[in-house]
Design a protein around this motif. Structure first.
Motif, PDB file in Angstrom:
ATOM      1  N   CYS A 233       0.809  -1.263   0.211  1.00 14.33           N
ATOM      2  CA  CYS A 233       0.083   0.225   0.190  1.00 14.33           C
ATOM      3  C   CYS A 233       0.998   1.129  -0.056  1.00 14.33           C
ATOM      4  O   CYS A 233       1.913   1.295   0.504  1.00 14.33           O
ATOM      5  N   ILE A 234       0.302   2.387  -0.774  1.00 15.60           N
ATOM      6  CA  ILE A 234       1.066   3.488  -0.842  1.00 15.60           C
ATOM      7  C   ILE A 234       0.220   4.726  -0.420  1.00 15.60           C
ATOM      8  O   ILE A 234      -0.873   4.723  -0.783  1.00 15.60           O
ATOM      9  N   PRO A 235       0.756   5.530   0.174  1.00 20.62           N
ATOM     10  CA  PRO A 235      -0.194   6.923   0.534  1.00 20.62           C
ATOM     11  C   PRO A 235      -0.346   7.738  -0.611  1.00 20.62           C
ATOM     12  O   PRO A 235       0.619   7.852  -1.544  1.00 20.62           O
ATOM     13  N   ALA A 236      -1.410   8.081  -1.225  1.00 22.22           N
ATOM     14  CA  ALA A 236      -1.887   8.782  -2.319  1.00 22.22           C
ATOM     15  C   ALA A 236      -0.869  10.040  -2.165  1.00 22.22           C
ATOM     16  O   ALA A 236      -0.376  10.675  -3.137  1.00 22.22           O
ATOM     17  N   LEU A 237      -0.748  10.564  -0.849  1.00 23.17           N
ATOM     18  CA  LEU A 237      -0.061  11.785  -0.975  1.00 23.17           C
ATOM     19  C   LEU A 237       1.344  11.742  -1.194  1.00 23.17           C
ATOM     20  O   LEU A 237       2.299  12.814  -1.329  1.00 23.17           O
ATOM     21  N   ASN A 238       2.148  10.578  -1.511  1.00 19.24           N
ATOM     22  CA  ASN A 238       3.312  10.618  -1.957  1.00 19.24           C
ATOM     23  C   ASN A 238       3.455  10.991  -3.298  1.00 19.24           C
ATOM     24  O   ASN A 238       4.632  11.140  -3.844  1.00 19.24           O
ATOM     25  N   TYR A 239       2.591  11.124  -4.027  1.00 21.52           N
ATOM     26  CA  TYR A 239       2.315  11.712  -5.378  1.00 21.52           C
ATOM     27  C   TYR A 239       1.821  13.286  -5.333  1.00 21.52           C
ATOM     28  O   TYR A 239       0.748  13.527  -4.972  1.00 21.52           O
ATOM     29  N   ARG A 240       2.708  14.115  -6.065  1.00 24.21           N
ATOM     30  CA  ARG A 240       2.283  15.447  -5.839  1.00 24.21           C
ATOM     31  C   ARG A 240       1.154  15.878  -6.758  1.00 24.21           C
ATOM     32  O   ARG A 240       0.352  16.908  -6.617  1.00 24.21           O
ATOM     33  N   THR A 241       0.950  15.078  -7.834  1.00 23.71           N
ATOM     34  CA  THR A 241       0.009  15.382  -8.887  1.00 23.71           C
ATOM     35  C   THR A 241      -0.916  14.140  -9.284  1.00 23.71           C
ATOM     36  O   THR A 241      -0.584  12.981  -8.831  1.00 23.71           O
ATOM     37  N   LEU A 242      -2.298  14.325  -9.715  1.00 20.90           N
ATOM     38  CA  LEU A 242      -3.133  13.389  -9.978  1.00 20.90           C
ATOM     39  C   LEU A 242      -2.580  12.569 -11.153  1.00 20.90           C
ATOM     40  O   LEU A 242      -2.806  11.221 -11.138  1.00 20.90           O
ATOM     41  N   ASP A 243      -1.933  13.067 -12.040  1.00 19.73           N
ATOM     42  CA  ASP A 243      -1.243  12.329 -13.202  1.00 19.73           C
ATOM     43  C   ASP A 243      -0.324  11.407 -12.602  1.00 19.73           C
ATOM     44  O   ASP A 243      -0.171  10.226 -13.081  1.00 19.73           O
ATOM     45  N   GLU A 244       0.500  11.678 -11.721  1.00 17.69           N
ATOM     46  CA  GLU A 244       1.673  11.001 -11.143  1.00 17.69           C
ATOM     47  C   GLU A 244       0.835   9.844 -10.475  1.00 17.69           C
ATOM     48  O   GLU A 244       1.364   8.587 -10.614  1.00 17.69           O
ATOM     49  N   LEU A 245      -0.097  10.025  -9.745  1.00 21.10           N
ATOM     50  CA  LEU A 245      -0.889   9.053  -8.971  1.00 21.10           C
ATOM     51  C   LEU A 245      -1.495   8.111  -9.969  1.00 21.10           C
ATOM     52  O   LEU A 245      -1.408   6.824  -9.855  1.00 21.10           O
ATOM     53  N   ARG A 246      -2.152   8.452 -10.962  1.00 25.00           N
ATOM     54  CA  ARG A 246      -2.598   7.703 -12.170  1.00 25.00           C
ATOM     55  C   ARG A 246      -1.635   6.860 -12.803  1.00 25.00           C
ATOM     56  O   ARG A 246      -1.949   5.608 -12.982  1.00 25.00           O
ATOM     57  N   GLY A 247      -0.487   7.231 -13.009  1.00 27.36           N
ATOM     58  CA  GLY A 247       0.601   6.469 -13.586  1.00 27.36           C
ATOM     59  C   GLY A 247       1.008   5.403 -12.667  1.00 27.36           C
ATOM     60  O   GLY A 247       1.494   4.380 -12.964  1.00 27.36           O
ATOM     61  N   ALA A 248       1.110   5.596 -11.117  1.00 24.40           N
ATOM     62  CA  ALA A 248       1.568   4.388 -10.283  1.00 24.40           C
ATOM     63  C   ALA A 248       0.446   3.600 -10.232  1.00 24.40           C
ATOM     64  O   ALA A 248       0.744   2.314 -10.110  1.00 24.40           O
TER      65      ALA A 248
END
Length: 315
Positions: A40-55
């Protein structure tokens, strides 16, 4: 090690690699899935929603048969990115979401529409019953041996109370650094465990070698509670820098916190300053070594691949 959690997530061992701010990443979770546990990863580890989507897309592409991964969401109003993060996660899909610091109702409703399970952090029976009433799929029981922001009850007391009064699976968070610790939590009535601090000293973790080595060099007796990060007591390694600055709020913060109108703003400023210091210490060389960890680093004796850490936990 078949339990309700292994069945719920289709994993070999009843372990979730806990979401850790700044530490957790895609590489760690990929290895977790390969090793038969969930990651599991904190969503806040990604600065943008695009980075979150990529992960999300990268993890779905790497997901092996029987693998399981999720993301952690801070669901209170302080997380201005929350709604966007929830929307992206529901659009892309994952196996589970872990909610923290607020009501999980909206997350449960939205996630269940797309088949995502929701586990919720709790520290007492009152909130656990609310989670169950809202339709949560499992409880993350955060005890007083957890790293970061921990609970108030011992693992045994908390697990036994929740297992007596709740019917959904209970995942114990805190105090696990070896297989004997997992066996102990299961014996109390837990259906699985959430393990964080032992994975800080993994080769895949996205933090400095100094932070990882500190988890090797220090032990349980070196973990202290500090109010200097978020305004809420948080466990950190008692480095010389932490000793220098102290673990209590400043006298000015103490005075201002007694003012109902100012208290919120003081805490927000302290959180901002503390999180910035924590980020700098975790990701680049600095003498300001504020490293978050729990007492389970006692069992960390060397920096290892995630695969080897999992083997240590299950054998």
């Amino acid at each position: 090690m078949a339990t309700k959690l292994t069945k719920l997530l289709n994993i070999k061992y009843p372990i979730i690699q806990a979401p850790m701010f700044l530490v957790s990443n895609v590489a760690m979770v990929k290895e977790a899935m390969k090793g038969g546990i969930a990651g599991c990863i904190p969503a806040l580890n990604y600065r943008t929603l695009d980075e979150l989507r990529g992960a999300l897309r990268e993890l779905k592409a790497a997901k092996p048969k029987g693998g399981s991964f999720g993301f952690n969401l801070i669901v209170n109003k302080s997380n201005v990115k929350y709604k966007g993060q929830l929307e992206v996660i529901c659009e892309e899909g994952c196996d589970f979401i872990i909610t923290s610091l607020g009501s999980p109702e909206e997350t449960i409703n939205q996630a269940h529409k797309v088949g995502i399970k929701v586990f919720c952090d709790v520290t007492d029976l009152k909130f656990a019953k609310k989670v169950e009433g809202l339709g949560g799929d499992a409880i993350i029981a955060v005890n007083n041996e957890a790293g970061g922001h921990r609970g108030n009850f011992s693992p045994e007391a908390l697990i036994k109370e929740l297992s007596t009064h709740c019917s959904i699976p209970i995942i114990s968070a805190g105090g696990v650094g070896c297989k004997a610790d997992i066996d102990r939590m299961l014996s109390y009535g837990a259906d699985g465990v959430s393990v964080g601090s032992p994975f800080i000293a993994s080769e895949e973790a996205g933090v400095t070698e100094e932070y990882k080595q500190a988890c090797v060099d220090y032990g349980a007796e070196d973990i202290v509670m500090t109010e200097r990060i978020s305004g809420t007591p948080c466990t950190v390694i008692n480095t010389p820098y932490v000793q220098k600055i102290g673990t209590k709020q400043t006298w000015l913060e103490s005075v201002l916190n007694k003012n109902k109108k100012l208290k919120k703003w003081v805490k927000m400023i302290r959180f901002s300053i503390g999180m910035n210091a924590t980020k700098n210490a975790a990701t680049k060389a600095t003498y300001k070594t504020v490293w978050v960890a729990g007492p389970s680093i006692e069992h960390t004796t060397e920096i290892l691949p995630t695969k080897k850490i999992i083997e240590r936990l299950v054998k």
